[in-house]
Design a protein around this motif. Structure first.
Motif, short mmCIF file in Angstrom:
data_model
loop_
_atom_site.label_atom_id
_atom_site.label_comp_id
_atom_site.label_asym_id
_atom_site.label_seq_id
_atom_site.Cartn_x
_atom_site.Cartn_y
_atom_site.Cartn_z
N SER A 170 46.10 53.85 52.77
CA SER A 170 46.42 55.01 51.94
C SER A 170 45.38 55.19 50.84
O SER A 170 45.53 56.03 49.96
N HIS A 171 44.32 54.37 50.89
CA HIS A 171 43.17 54.48 49.98
C HIS A 171 43.58 54.35 48.51
O HIS A 171 43.07 55.06 47.65
N GLN A 172 44.47 53.41 48.24
CA GLN A 172 44.97 53.21 46.88
C GLN A 172 44.24 52.11 46.11
O GLN A 172 44.41 52.01 44.90
N ALA A 173 43.44 51.29 46.81
CA ALA A 173 42.79 50.17 46.11
C ALA A 173 41.68 49.58 46.98
O ALA A 173 41.57 49.87 48.16
N THR A 174 40.90 48.72 46.35
CA THR A 174 39.87 47.95 47.06
C THR A 174 40.55 46.78 47.78
O THR A 174 41.70 46.43 47.45
N PRO A 175 39.88 46.15 48.73
CA PRO A 175 40.48 44.99 49.40
C PRO A 175 40.93 43.90 48.41
O PRO A 175 42.02 43.35 48.54
N ASP A 176 40.10 43.60 47.42
CA ASP A 176 40.45 42.55 46.46
C ASP A 176 41.70 42.90 45.66
O ASP A 176 42.59 42.07 45.47
N LYS A 177 41.79 44.14 45.22
CA LYS A 177 42.97 44.55 44.46
C LYS A 177 44.22 44.59 45.35
O LYS A 177 45.31 44.24 44.90
N ALA A 178 44.06 44.99 46.60
CA ALA A 178 45.18 45.01 47.53
C ALA A 178 45.70 43.58 47.76
O ALA A 178 46.91 43.35 47.80
N VAL A 179 44.78 42.63 47.89
CA VAL A 179 45.17 41.23 48.08
C VAL A 179 45.88 40.70 46.84
O VAL A 179 46.92 40.05 46.94
N ASN A 180 45.34 40.98 45.67
CA ASN A 180 45.98 40.53 44.43
C ASN A 180 47.40 41.08 44.33
O ASN A 180 48.33 40.34 43.99
N TYR A 181 47.58 42.35 44.63
CA TYR A 181 48.89 42.97 44.58
C TYR A 181 49.84 42.31 45.58
O TYR A 181 50.98 41.95 45.25
#
Length: 65
Positions: free
Chosen positions: A22-33
């Protein structure tokens, strides 16, 4: 009842896919979340980051076709 790590990993992968596709974040931020949401230990971060980068790469490839 103790939480099953396999279930946590599947949940994290679902979250990562949903956030990235859904293009809401970068891979790193998605992993952190996903890690915060599921409570997974930090030693799994590098593997999840590789997974997230592959998901993003596949999504971009599919969009170009």
């Amino acid at each position: 009842m103790p939480t099953n790590i396999t279930s946590q990993l599947k949940d994290a992968q679902t979250i990562i896919r949903n956030v990235l596709c859904s293009h809401q974040a970068t891979p790193d931020k998605a992993v952190n979340y996903a890690m915060r949401f599921t409570g997974l230990p930090l030693d799994l971060k590098s593997g999840l980051t590789e997974y997230a980068e592959q998901v993003q790469k596949n999504d971009m490839t599919n969009r170009q076709q």
